[in-house]
Design an enzyme around this catalytic site. Structure first.
Site, PDB file in Angstrom:
ATOM      1  N   GLY A  54      19.931   5.193 -11.101  1.00 20.66           N
ATOM      2  CA  GLY A  54      19.039   4.063 -10.856  1.00 20.66           C
ATOM      3  C   GLY A  54      17.779   4.578 -10.201  1.00 20.66           C
ATOM      4  O   GLY A  54      17.762   5.697  -9.673  1.00 20.66           O
ATOM      5  N   CYS A  81      24.002  10.735 -10.439  1.00 13.70           N
ATOM      6  CA  CYS A  81      22.636  10.676  -9.914  1.00 13.70           C
ATOM      7  C   CYS A  81      22.548   9.698  -8.738  1.00 13.70           C
ATOM      8  O   CYS A  81      23.160   9.949  -7.703  1.00 13.70           O
ATOM      9  CB  CYS A  81      21.660  10.339 -11.046  1.00 13.70           C
ATOM     10  SG  CYS A  81      19.957  10.658 -10.589  1.00 13.70           S
ATOM     11  N   TYR A  82      21.872   8.574  -8.885  1.00 13.03           N
ATOM     12  CA  TYR A  82      21.828   7.601  -7.788  1.00 13.03           C
ATOM     13  C   TYR A  82      23.256   7.221  -7.361  1.00 13.03           C
ATOM     14  O   TYR A  82      23.536   7.036  -6.168  1.00 13.03           O
ATOM     15  CB  TYR A  82      21.050   6.350  -8.226  1.00 13.03           C
ATOM     16  CG  TYR A  82      21.052   5.231  -7.201  1.00 13.03           C
ATOM     17  CD1 TYR A  82      20.145   5.227  -6.147  1.00 13.03           C
ATOM     18  CD2 TYR A  82      21.969   4.179  -7.292  1.00 13.03           C
ATOM     19  CE1 TYR A  82      20.153   4.209  -5.195  1.00 13.03           C
ATOM     20  CE2 TYR A  82      21.986   3.155  -6.355  1.00 13.03           C
ATOM     21  CZ  TYR A  82      21.077   3.169  -5.305  1.00 13.03           C
ATOM     22  OH  TYR A  82      21.085   2.170  -4.372  1.00 13.03           O
ATOM     23  N   HIS A 169      22.870  14.414 -15.087  1.00 14.59           N
ATOM     24  CA  HIS A 169      23.309  13.374 -16.033  1.00 14.59           C
ATOM     25  C   HIS A 169      24.207  13.956 -17.126  1.00 14.59           C
ATOM     26  O   HIS A 169      23.701  14.476 -18.113  1.00 14.59           O
ATOM     27  CB  HIS A 169      22.081  12.711 -16.659  1.00 14.59           C
ATOM     28  CG  HIS A 169      21.335  11.852 -15.701  1.00 14.59           C
ATOM     29  ND1 HIS A 169      21.617  10.514 -15.526  1.00 14.59           N
ATOM     30  CD2 HIS A 169      20.354  12.139 -14.829  1.00 14.59           C
ATOM     31  CE1 HIS A 169      20.822  10.011 -14.601  1.00 14.59           C
ATOM     32  NE2 HIS A 169      20.037  10.981 -14.157  1.00 14.59           N
ATOM     33  N   GLU A 171      25.809  12.396 -19.290  1.00 12.93           N
ATOM     34  CA  GLU A 171      25.756  11.574 -20.503  1.00 12.93           C
ATOM     35  C   GLU A 171      24.624  11.979 -21.443  1.00 12.93           C
ATOM     36  O   GLU A 171      24.595  11.580 -22.612  1.00 12.93           O
ATOM     37  CB  GLU A 171      25.626  10.085 -20.126  1.00 12.93           C
ATOM     38  CG  GLU A 171      24.271   9.647 -19.569  1.00 12.93           C
ATOM     39  CD  GLU A 171      24.078   9.951 -18.074  1.00 12.93           C
ATOM     40  OE1 GLU A 171      24.815  10.787 -17.526  1.00 12.93           O
ATOM     41  OE2 GLU A 171      23.167   9.363 -17.466  1.00 12.93           O
ATOM     42  N   SER A 223      21.561 -12.194 -42.834  1.00 11.70           N
ATOM     43  CA  SER A 223      20.171 -11.781 -43.021  1.00 11.70           C
ATOM     44  C   SER A 223      20.095 -10.540 -43.899  1.00 11.70           C
ATOM     45  O   SER A 223      19.033 -10.176 -44.378  1.00 11.70           O
ATOM     46  CB  SER A 223      19.554 -11.457 -41.656  1.00 11.70           C
ATOM     47  OG  SER A 223      20.166 -10.283 -41.132  1.00 11.70           O
ATOM     48  N   GLY A 224      21.254  -9.876 -44.072  1.00  8.63           N
ATOM     49  CA  GLY A 224      21.221  -8.609 -44.789  1.00  8.63           C
ATOM     50  C   GLY A 224      21.032  -7.446 -43.831  1.00  8.63           C
ATOM     51  O   GLY A 224      21.076  -6.294 -44.225  1.00  8.63           O
ATOM     52  N   GLY A 225      20.832  -7.739 -42.541  1.00  5.70           N
ATOM     53  CA  GLY A 225      20.764  -6.684 -41.522  1.00  5.70           C
ATOM     54  C   GLY A 225      22.175  -6.173 -41.241  1.00  5.70           C
ATOM     55  O   GLY A 225      23.162  -6.775 -41.679  1.00  5.70           O
ATOM     56  N   VAL A 226      22.265  -5.077 -40.498  1.00  4.09           N
ATOM     57  CA  VAL A 226      23.564  -4.442 -40.263  1.00  4.09           C
ATOM     58  C   VAL A 226      24.519  -5.402 -39.540  1.00  4.09           C
ATOM     59  O   VAL A 226      25.672  -5.577 -39.957  1.00  4.09           O
ATOM     60  CB  VAL A 226      23.392  -3.180 -39.372  1.00  4.09           C
ATOM     61  CG1 VAL A 226      24.718  -2.477 -39.188  1.00  4.09           C
ATOM     62  CG2 VAL A 226      22.354  -2.260 -39.954  1.00  4.09           C
ATOM     63  N   ASP A 227      24.029  -6.043 -38.478  1.00  5.22           N
ATOM     64  CA  ASP A 227      24.940  -6.826 -37.637  1.00  5.22           C
ATOM     65  C   ASP A 227      25.529  -8.022 -38.383  1.00  5.22           C
ATOM     66  O   ASP A 227      26.748  -8.226 -38.395  1.00  5.22           O
ATOM     67  CB  ASP A 227      24.228  -7.301 -36.359  1.00  5.22           C
ATOM     68  CG  ASP A 227      23.616  -6.151 -35.592  1.00  5.22           C
ATOM     69  OD1 ASP A 227      24.008  -4.996 -35.858  1.00  5.22           O
ATOM     70  OD2 ASP A 227      22.736  -6.383 -34.745  1.00  5.22           O
ATOM     71  N   SER A 228      24.666  -8.804 -39.022  1.00  2.00           N
ATOM     72  CA  SER A 228      25.224  -9.982 -39.699  1.00  2.00           C
ATOM     73  C   SER A 228      26.084  -9.559 -40.891  1.00  2.00           C
ATOM     74  O   SER A 228      27.063 -10.216 -41.229  1.00  2.00           O
ATOM     75  CB  SER A 228      24.130 -10.976 -40.103  1.00  2.00           C
ATOM     76  OG  SER A 228      23.314 -10.471 -41.122  1.00  2.00           O
ATOM     77  N   SER A 229      25.750  -8.429 -41.513  1.00  2.00           N
ATOM     78  CA  SER A 229      26.549  -7.976 -42.662  1.00  2.00           C
ATOM     79  C   SER A 229      27.943  -7.528 -42.226  1.00  2.00           C
ATOM     80  O   SER A 229      28.937  -7.852 -42.878  1.00  2.00           O
ATOM     81  CB  SER A 229      25.849  -6.816 -43.380  1.00  2.00           C
ATOM     82  OG  SER A 229      24.609  -7.242 -43.874  1.00  2.00           O
ATOM     83  N   LYS A 366      25.702  -0.466 -31.458  1.00  2.00           N
ATOM     84  CA  LYS A 366      25.222  -0.398 -32.842  1.00  2.00           C
ATOM     85  C   LYS A 366      25.943   0.687 -33.664  1.00  2.00           C
ATOM     86  O   LYS A 366      26.339   0.442 -34.805  1.00  2.00           O
ATOM     87  CB  LYS A 366      23.717  -0.086 -32.816  1.00  2.00           C
ATOM     88  CG  LYS A 366      23.013  -0.316 -34.128  1.00  2.00           C
ATOM     89  CD  LYS A 366      22.693  -1.758 -34.277  1.00  2.00           C
ATOM     90  CE  LYS A 366      21.765  -2.081 -35.398  1.00  2.00           C
ATOM     91  NZ  LYS A 366      21.364  -3.489 -35.345  1.00  2.00           N
TER      92      LYS A 366
END
Ligand code: XMP
Length: 510
Positions: A54, A81-82, A169, A171, A223-229, A366
């Site tokens: 942070g 870190c923080y 870090h 990650e 919508s044809g986007g990744v999420d809705s598909s 995602k």
């Protein structure tokens, strides 16, 4: 299922921490530091807690802090870190401004003591640092296990209390053995089993909704986007014909994309209504040049088209939405400044009434959504699709949006995408597209003067789309795209390349 709590103190890599944990087969959940209580943590049965980085200083009384109890709950803690500074501070150590000892970027790390965290790490390696303060005196009972040239305490621990801290870090991929360090915490300290996967998660969602919805209808705005598909694919597996996907084609999709979306879902056997609403959208957009006004009109028309279908279908029990985990986390953080009013189908529930809203992807990142999409048989082109704004090409056509301009842009954009994909197969930029400006310029073709539009090409590299770098595309690819566009798209006589980063520019032009 083993769960790790990622306690968020506002660091820029916090989502990355959760993703790195999940990559190792352990479910991680991010919660803001002031939204949890020790009792809540215990009740959730977390196997371990990671305190994130942070931007604050622990000795600032206004800095974000969790209670000291978190260190005495018998649940392993890893501070990053923080987070490491905070746990040192809470346990009675001292944190000081680093003055000349601040470190940023790749830094040589020396492991200086025996530690389960570093069991896979050689004595000398590279880590990623980003800190202004440092732990100047570790708490009593803690031992220092790593240092750098300027930082006397790059890692510390109290194994008896299962408390560990790293100033760097793990990650971030630049930390050479970051993955091994996190794995050591997850498996060596927290004793996680590592059996979580996004695919199993999706499988459980499918079973859950098959059971809960039995015979009741659900509606999904595709919508044809990744999420809705991917949502559609999950819900189709769960409830088959009781799911209706409504795909409102506003006529402002990329070239042939509407047909591709339709074909994909028809092949899957999904119940699909394609609403070809291009004419309505173009009529409403006639004469409109203001970017925000365009977005608003498209958002409203979209809802209207969707509502009309919902009314035709009759009473439906549930609305399915493609909310994903970053949306959930970000919306929990309060309103950030609205730079552009993002049009999403998220506005629908106010306008159409349902008994419930279903969000089968709300716990997934995602990349996990993409992995699920591939597993459920969605085409790679769809699963790996670059982001595309809800208002479509309307925000890439400067000035008035007309069907003629949309057709020009679709052609130019398709050529550019072909050339970039051919030049950088598998290494395509995060987002790349063409824009049709509202300016025209003089050109010459054969012996005649031309006077056509100026198209702009845009390609950006970014991790999170909050900031973005313009891409240094190979000149040959730019040349080929420019030459093909001016030759193959009558009406465009000049091509320019956008070399603006975000900020100060945005990715989209409007
Ligand atoms: P900007 O232009 O804000 O874009 O830098 C950042 C990312 O968001 C996408 N974008 C949108 N996505 N509805 C969306 O669903 C929108 O209205 C919208 N506007 C921008 C943009 O394509 C980029 O990936």
């Amino acid at each position: 299922m083993d769960k790790i709590l990622v306690l968020d103190f506002g660091g820029q890599y916090n989502m990355l921490i959760a993703r790195r944990v999940r990559e190792q087969g352990v479910y991680a959940e991010i919660k803001q530091y002031d939204r949890v209580t020790p009792a809540g943590i215990r009740a959730e049965g977390y196997r371990g807690v990671i305190l994130t980085g942070g931007p604050n200083s622990v000795y600032d009384p206004a800095s974000p802090r969790c209670g000291r109890e978190i260190l005495d709950m018998g649940i392993p803690v890893l501070g990053i870190c923080y987070g490491a500074q905070l746990l040192s501070f809470l346990a009675g150590g001292r944190v000081s401004p680093a003055d000349n000892a601040g470190e940023y970027g790749k830094t040589a790390l020396t492991v200086s003591g025996e530690s389960v965290l570093f069991r896979e790490v050689p004595p000398e390696s590279v880590c990623w640092m980003s800190h202004r303060d440092y732990i100047s005196a570790p708490p009593e009972g803690f031992r220092v296990t790593a240092r750098t040239a300027v930082c006397p305490c790059a890692a510390l621990e109290c194994p008896d209390r299962q408390i560990y801290g790293v100033q760097f870090h793990p990650e971030v991929t630049h930390t050479e053995y970051g993955r091994e360090i996190l794995a050591a915490f997850l498996f060596g300290v927290c004793r996680c089993s590592g059996d979580w996967s996004a695919l199993d998660y999706a499988g459980r969602e499918i079973e859950k909704y098959a059971r809960e919805l039995k015979g009741r209808k659900a509606l999904l705005a595709l919508s044809g986007g990744v999420d809705s598909s991917v949502c559609a694919a999950i819900m189709h597996r769960a409830i088959g014909p009781d799911l209706t996907c409504v795909f409102v084609d506003h006529g402002l999709m990329r070239k042939n994309e509407g047909d591709f979306v339709e074909e994909t879902f028809r092949n899957m056997g999904a119940n699909l209504i394609r609403v070809n609403a291009g004419e309505v959208f173009f009529a409403r957009l006639r004469g409109v040049t203001d970017p925000e006004a365009k977005r608003k009109i498209i958002g409203e028309e979209f809802i209207r088209a969707f509502e009309a279908q919902a009314a035709r279908i009759g009473r439906v029990h549930a609305l399915v939405q493609g909310t994903i985990y970053p949306d959930v986390i970000e919306s929990g953080k309060g309103a950030s400044a609205v730079i552009k009013s993002h049009h999403n189908v998220g506005g629908l529930p106010d306008a159409v009434s349902f008994d419930r809203i279903i969000e089968p992807l709300r716990d997934l990142f995602k990349d996990e959504v993409r992995a699920v999409g591939e597993e459920l048989g969605l085409p790679k082109e769809l699963v790996w699709r670059q982001p595309f704004p809800g208002p479509g090409l309307a925000v890439r056509i400067l000035g008035e949006v007309t069907p003629e301009k949309a057709a020009l842009l679709q052609d130019a954009d398709a050529i550019f995408r072909e050339e970039v994909a051919a030049a950088l197969p598998g290494r395509e930029p995060s987002q790349y597209f063409a824009v049709l400006t509202d300016s025209r310029s003089v050109g010459v073709m054969g012996d005649s003067r031309t006077y056509g539009y100026i198209a702009a090409l845009r390609a950006v590299a970014t991790d999170d789309f909050m900031t973005a770098e313009w891409c240094r595309l190979p000149y040959e690819a730019l040349e080929k795209a420019s030459s093909r566009i001016t030759n193959e798209v009558p009406g465009i006589s000049r091509v320019v390349y956008d070399i603006s980063s975000k900020p100060p520019a945005t990715v989209e032009w409007e």
